[in-house]
Design a protein around this motif. Sequence first.
Motif, PDB file in Angstrom:
ATOM      1  N   VAL A  44       0.861  -1.178   0.000  1.00 34.49           N
ATOM      2  CA  VAL A  44       0.000   0.000   0.000  1.00 34.49           C
ATOM      3  C   VAL A  44       0.897   1.226   0.000  1.00 34.49           C
ATOM      4  O   VAL A  44       2.058   1.161   0.389  1.00 34.49           O
ATOM      5  N   SER A  45       0.349   2.329  -0.425  1.00 35.13           N
ATOM      6  CA  SER A  45       1.103   3.578  -0.474  1.00 35.13           C
ATOM      7  C   SER A  45       1.732   3.861   0.892  1.00 35.13           C
ATOM      8  O   SER A  45       1.070   3.778   1.914  1.00 35.13           O
ATOM      9  N   GLN A  46       3.026   4.177   0.883  1.00 41.59           N
ATOM     10  CA  GLN A  46       3.782   4.412   2.116  1.00 41.59           C
ATOM     11  C   GLN A  46       4.491   5.761   2.049  1.00 41.59           C
ATOM     12  O   GLN A  46       4.663   6.327   0.984  1.00 41.59           O
ATOM     13  N   SER A  47       4.927   6.245   3.194  1.00 42.12           N
ATOM     14  CA  SER A  47       5.775   7.436   3.241  1.00 42.12           C
ATOM     15  C   SER A  47       7.213   6.967   3.097  1.00 42.12           C
ATOM     16  O   SER A  47       7.872   6.634   4.081  1.00 42.12           O
ATOM     17  N   VAL A  48       7.693   6.915   1.868  1.00 41.17           N
ATOM     18  CA  VAL A  48       9.019   6.386   1.573  1.00 41.17           C
ATOM     19  C   VAL A  48      10.059   7.492   1.610  1.00 41.17           C
ATOM     20  O   VAL A  48       9.873   8.541   1.003  1.00 41.17           O
ATOM     21  N   ASP A  49      11.147   7.262   2.325  1.00 42.10           N
ATOM     22  CA  ASP A  49      12.315   8.131   2.237  1.00 42.10           C
ATOM     23  C   ASP A  49      13.051   7.644   0.996  1.00 42.10           C
ATOM     24  O   ASP A  49      13.758   6.633   1.033  1.00 42.10           O
ATOM     25  N   CYS A  87       3.737   5.704  -4.491  1.00 40.97           N
ATOM     26  CA  CYS A  87       2.620   5.984  -5.399  1.00 40.97           C
ATOM     27  C   CYS A  87       1.301   5.598  -4.726  1.00 40.97           C
ATOM     28  O   CYS A  87       1.229   4.611  -4.013  1.00 40.97           O
ATOM     29  N   ASP A  88       0.270   6.380  -4.988  1.00 44.75           N
ATOM     30  CA  ASP A  88      -1.030   6.174  -4.359  1.00 44.75           C
ATOM     31  C   ASP A  88      -1.793   5.041  -5.034  1.00 44.75           C
ATOM     32  O   ASP A  88      -2.191   5.156  -6.187  1.00 44.75           O
ATOM     33  N   ASN A  89      -1.995   3.944  -4.320  1.00 47.67           N
ATOM     34  CA  ASN A  89      -2.792   2.834  -4.848  1.00 47.67           C
ATOM     35  C   ASN A  89      -4.030   2.576  -3.987  1.00 47.67           C
ATOM     36  O   ASN A  89      -4.600   1.498  -4.022  1.00 47.67           O
ATOM     37  N   ASN A  90      -4.447   3.589  -3.236  1.00 50.59           N
ATOM     38  CA  ASN A  90      -5.558   3.400  -2.297  1.00 50.59           C
ATOM     39  C   ASN A  90      -6.931   3.321  -2.956  1.00 50.59           C
ATOM     40  O   ASN A  90      -7.829   2.703  -2.420  1.00 50.59           O
ATOM     41  N   ARG A  91      -7.131   3.953  -4.113  1.00 49.75           N
ATOM     42  CA  ARG A  91      -8.453   3.992  -4.735  1.00 49.75           C
ATOM     43  C   ARG A  91      -8.535   3.176  -6.024  1.00 49.75           C
ATOM     44  O   ARG A  91      -9.501   3.270  -6.757  1.00 49.75           O
ATOM     45  N   VAL A  92      -7.527   2.380  -6.321  1.00 48.56           N
ATOM     46  CA  VAL A  92      -7.467   1.713  -7.631  1.00 48.56           C
ATOM     47  C   VAL A  92      -8.577   0.697  -7.854  1.00 48.56           C
ATOM     48  O   VAL A  92      -8.976   0.470  -8.994  1.00 48.56           O
TER      49      VAL A  92
END
Length: 153
Positions: A44-49, A87-92
Motif C-alpha cells: 500500500v502507499s507508504q511514506s518512503v524516504d 505511489c497512491d494505490n488506495n483507490r485503484v
Amino acid sequence: GGQRVRAVDRASVFVLGRRPAECRSTTWVSDSTLKCVVPALPMVSQSVDEAGRTVAASVQVQVLSSRSRATGDSVLTYTNVPAYYSCDNNRVAADQAAQQTCFKCCRTACVKDQFSVGSSLKGQAFSWCDDRCSQYCGYSSRGRGRRLVRLRR
C-alpha cells in the motif's frame, strides 16, 4: 508435567504502519527483549524516504489485553523499499483513472529506481517493472497491465 506459560510468553508484537500487521512469530528472550519475525511491508502507499529507500513504522507490544505506547523509541525501519511504494494505490479498486495514474507513477518510479541502484535487470527492467506495477496498482492480469503501457507510450 505441564509447563506453566507466563503471560509475557504470550506477547504479540505489532508493526504499525499504513496497514498494521502482527509479527508472524514472537519469541520471549528476556524480561526486556522479544524477538519477532517482522511481516513484509504491505503493498500500500507508504511514506518512503526515497533517498534512503526506507519506511519507518512504530512497533507496539501487547501482553494479554494491554498494549505498549508507540513512541519514538519503538521504531522499526524497513530497508531497500522500492520507490514505487510512494505511489497512491488506495483507490485503484474503485476507479480506473486512479489505477492508470497509479500505474504511470509506479512504472516511472520503478524504472528510475532500477537504474539508480544499478540493477542487474538491464534491458528487462521495463517488463519487470510492468509486472510489479500491475500487481501494485491492482490489475488482475499481467496482460492488462501491458496493454495499459502500450496505450500510455
